[in-house]
Motif scaffolding. Structure first.
Motif, PDB file in Angstrom:
ATOM      1  N   ASN A   1      -5.869  -3.257   3.734  1.00  0.00           N
ATOM      2  CA  ASN A   1      -6.043  -2.365   4.884  1.00  0.00           C
ATOM      3  C   ASN A   1      -5.254  -2.879   6.091  1.00  0.00           C
ATOM      4  O   ASN A   1      -4.615  -2.098   6.802  1.00  0.00           O
TER       5      ASN A   1
ATOM      6  N   SER B   1       2.767   3.264   3.036  1.00  0.00           N
ATOM      7  CA  SER B   1       3.163   2.335   4.097  1.00  0.00           C
ATOM      8  C   SER B   1       4.607   1.913   3.870  1.00  0.00           C
ATOM      9  O   SER B   1       5.176   2.138   2.804  1.00  0.00           O
TER      10      SER B   1
ATOM     11  N   SER C   1      -1.629  -1.983   5.783  1.00  0.00           N
ATOM     12  CA  SER C   1      -1.403  -0.567   6.100  1.00  0.00           C
ATOM     13  C   SER C   1      -1.561  -0.252   7.575  1.00  0.00           C
ATOM     14  O   SER C   1      -0.871   0.618   8.107  1.00  0.00           O
ATOM     15  N   GLU C   2      -2.502  -0.935   8.222  1.00  0.00           N
ATOM     16  CA  GLU C   2      -2.837  -0.626   9.609  1.00  0.00           C
ATOM     17  C   GLU C   2      -2.829  -1.897  10.459  1.00  0.00           C
ATOM     18  O   GLU C   2      -3.881  -2.446  10.774  1.00  0.00           O
TER      19      GLU C   2
ATOM     20  N   PRO D   1       0.808  -1.222   0.000  1.00  0.00           N
ATOM     21  CA  PRO D   1       0.000   0.000   0.000  1.00  0.00           C
ATOM     22  C   PRO D   1       0.844   1.277   0.000  1.00  0.00           C
ATOM     23  O   PRO D   1       1.839   1.379   0.727  1.00  0.00           O
TER      24      PRO D   1
ATOM     25  N   HIS E   1       5.034  -8.831   9.475  1.00  0.00           N
ATOM     26  CA  HIS E   1       3.822  -8.075   9.817  1.00  0.00           C
ATOM     27  C   HIS E   1       3.207  -8.701  11.061  1.00  0.00           C
ATOM     28  O   HIS E   1       3.173  -9.929  11.187  1.00  0.00           O
TER      29      HIS E   1
ATOM     30  N   TYR F   1       5.461  -0.906   3.298  1.00  0.00           N
ATOM     31  CA  TYR F   1       5.378  -1.992   2.318  1.00  0.00           C
ATOM     32  C   TYR F   1       5.292  -1.478   0.877  1.00  0.00           C
ATOM     33  O   TYR F   1       5.338  -2.269  -0.064  1.00  0.00           O
ATOM     34  N   GLU F   2       5.179  -0.164   0.711  1.00  0.00           N
ATOM     35  CA  GLU F   2       5.054   0.439  -0.616  1.00  0.00           C
ATOM     36  C   GLU F   2       6.217  -0.003  -1.509  1.00  0.00           C
ATOM     37  O   GLU F   2       7.365  -0.038  -1.075  1.00  0.00           O
TER      38      GLU F   2
END
Length: 170
Positions: A128, A50, A131-132, A47, A82, A52-53
């Motif tokens: 999602n 983040s 990201s969170e 995402p 994660h 992880y982008e």
């Protein structure tokens, strides 16, 4: 009421065709084996915004024969650091939990699997989640601890290593 196995397969076939007709930001999907609609390969883009982008993370989405009455399982094939992804690669989020009441009271039944959920719903929830992260209910306690205690340090380094590995395997 449960659907016969072939109706679950027809539902999966329909969802796959719909996903391949339109572009959904954040992931792409296809069958691992053209003879089975019960195991899909998914590639999730890290995402934007983040850590992880820039990553492209492969996962397998495996559907039970009782689909859609029972949820699929999502397992990252790419290395993923994660809090909500176990060291075995399996994703732990509410939408993929068996439909029932949570005996610990952490999740409401409506947060868990419902037969109306689609692959698109699942994947948007996973994006999602990436990201969170939910470090209060981790599948990977070590990642959750780093997330809480050293987010901009060691956690970031571990995630960036996973991103680089995912890019190298494109």
């Amino acid at each position: 009421m449960s659907l016969p196995k072939d109706q679950g397969m027809l539902l999966l076939k329909k969802q796959l065709m719909e996903l391949q007709k339109k572009t959904v930001d954040g992931f792409s999907t296809g069958l691992i084996d053209d003879d089975s609609y019960y195991i899909w390969e998914v590639v999730i883009s890290g995402p934007v915004g983040s850590y992880y982008e820039g990553g492209y993370f492969k996962a397998h989405l495996t559907f039970p024969e009782e689909y859609p009455q029972r949820p699929p399982k999502l397992k990252f094939i790419s290395e993923m650091w994660h809090p909500n992804v176990g060291k075995d690669g399996f994703v732990s989020i509410s939408i993929l939990d068996e439909p029932s009441d949570d005996k610990l009271g952490y999740e409401r039944a409506e947060e868990r699997w419902l037969p109306i959920h689609t692959v698109e719903n699942i994947m948007l929830c996973v994006i999602n989640m990436i990201s969170e992260p939910n470090d209060a209910s981790p599948a990977n306690a070590d990642a959750a601890k780093q997330f809480r205690e050293d987010y901009d340090g060691e956690f970031k380094k571990q995630v960036q290593r996973c991103v680089r590995l995912s890019q190298a395997k494109l």
